[in-house]
Design a protein around this motif. Structure first.
Motif, mmCIF file in Angstrom:
data_model
loop_
_atom_site.group_PDB
_atom_site.id
_atom_site.type_symbol
_atom_site.label_atom_id
_atom_site.label_comp_id
_atom_site.label_asym_id
_atom_site.label_seq_id
_atom_site.Cartn_x
_atom_site.Cartn_y
_atom_site.Cartn_z
ATOM 1 N N ALA A 45 6.418 17.479 -8.101
ATOM 2 C CA ALA A 45 7.226 16.742 -7.116
ATOM 3 C C ALA A 45 6.976 17.283 -5.713
ATOM 4 O O ALA A 45 6.814 16.500 -4.763
ATOM 5 C CB ALA A 45 8.706 16.840 -7.475
ATOM 6 N N ILE A 46 6.917 18.601 -5.554
ATOM 7 C CA ILE A 46 6.655 19.197 -4.238
ATOM 8 C C ILE A 46 5.254 18.820 -3.760
ATOM 9 O O ILE A 46 5.050 18.475 -2.588
ATOM 10 C CB ILE A 46 6.824 20.729 -4.281
ATOM 11 N N GLY A 47 4.299 18.863 -4.666
ATOM 12 C CA GLY A 47 2.930 18.481 -4.305
ATOM 13 C C GLY A 47 2.850 17.035 -3.834
ATOM 14 O O GLY A 47 2.204 16.728 -2.826
ATOM 15 N N LEU A 48 3.493 16.145 -4.575
ATOM 16 C CA LEU A 48 3.497 14.729 -4.170
ATOM 17 C C LEU A 48 4.212 14.525 -2.838
ATOM 18 O O LEU A 48 3.782 13.704 -2.014
ATOM 19 C CB LEU A 48 4.150 13.878 -5.258
ATOM 20 N N ALA A 49 5.289 15.274 -2.617
ATOM 21 C CA ALA A 49 6.008 15.157 -1.346
ATOM 22 C C ALA A 49 5.115 15.584 -0.180
ATOM 23 O O ALA A 49 5.091 14.935 0.873
ATOM 24 C CB ALA A 49 7.281 15.996 -1.382
ATOM 25 N N PHE A 50 4.345 16.660 -0.363
ATOM 26 C CA PHE A 50 3.455 17.108 0.704
ATOM 27 C C PHE A 50 2.323 16.116 0.947
ATOM 28 O O PHE A 50 1.949 15.855 2.092
ATOM 29 C CB PHE A 50 2.896 18.508 0.409
ATOM 30 N N ILE A 51 1.785 15.542 -0.108
ATOM 31 C CA ILE A 51 0.740 14.527 0.058
ATOM 32 C C ILE A 51 1.307 13.321 0.812
ATOM 33 O O ILE A 51 0.677 12.784 1.727
ATOM 34 C CB ILE A 51 0.174 14.103 -1.318
ATOM 35 N N TRP A 52 2.520 12.901 0.454
ATOM 36 C CA TRP A 52 3.166 11.767 1.106
ATOM 37 C C TRP A 52 3.397 12.069 2.604
ATOM 38 O O TRP A 52 3.139 11.241 3.465
ATOM 39 C CB TRP A 52 4.470 11.465 0.390
ATOM 40 N N LEU A 53 3.866 13.323 2.908
ATOM 41 C CA LEU A 53 4.094 13.703 4.296
ATOM 42 C C LEU A 53 2.785 13.766 5.097
ATOM 43 O O LEU A 53 2.745 13.361 6.255
ATOM 44 C CB LEU A 53 4.786 15.071 4.376
ATOM 45 N N GLU A 54 1.724 14.241 4.486
ATOM 46 C CA GLU A 54 0.424 14.309 5.165
ATOM 47 C C GLU A 54 -0.079 12.913 5.519
ATOM 48 O O GLU A 54 -0.652 12.708 6.568
ATOM 49 C CB GLU A 54 -0.614 15.025 4.309
ATOM 50 N N ARG A 55 0.144 11.953 4.643
ATOM 51 C CA ARG A 55 -0.311 10.585 4.909
ATOM 52 C C ARG A 55 0.518 9.917 6.013
ATOM 53 O O ARG A 55 0.030 9.040 6.690
ATOM 54 C CB ARG A 55 -0.264 9.745 3.638
ATOM 55 N N LEU A 56 1.757 10.324 6.133
ATOM 56 C CA LEU A 56 2.605 9.758 7.201
ATOM 57 C C LEU A 56 2.212 10.286 8.582
ATOM 58 O O LEU A 56 2.426 9.610 9.577
ATOM 59 C CB LEU A 56 4.078 10.098 6.942
ATOM 60 N N MET A 57 1.679 11.472 8.637
ATOM 61 C CA MET A 57 1.346 12.085 9.938
ATOM 62 C C MET A 57 0.010 11.644 10.446
ATOM 63 O O MET A 57 -0.891 11.246 10.038
ATOM 64 C CB MET A 57 1.379 13.602 9.823
#
Length: 57
Positions: A45-57
């Motif tokens: 879940a943490i890994g997916l959250a970081f991937i999602w945040l990276e794509r937003l930036m």
């Protein structure tokens, strides 16, 4: 009867003790599996959250 003399074992206590030992080990193994699954879910879940945040930036 001598006070230090023990009656012969019938084997029943030994089997009961063995069953209790196996049940304890089974519970411990299940606890470890559950803990590992929770750690894995949390890490994913943490890994997916970081991937999602990276794509937003």
């Amino acid at each position: 009867m001598h006070p230090n003399h023990r009656p012969p074992r019938t084997g029943r206590k030994r089997r009961t003790r063995l069953r209790q030992w196996i049940a304890r080990r089974r519970r411990i193994a299940l606890d470890h599996m559950l803990r590992g699954a929770c750690y894995g879910i949390g890490t994913g879940a943490i890994g997916l959250a970081f991937i999602w945040l990276e794509r937003l930036m």
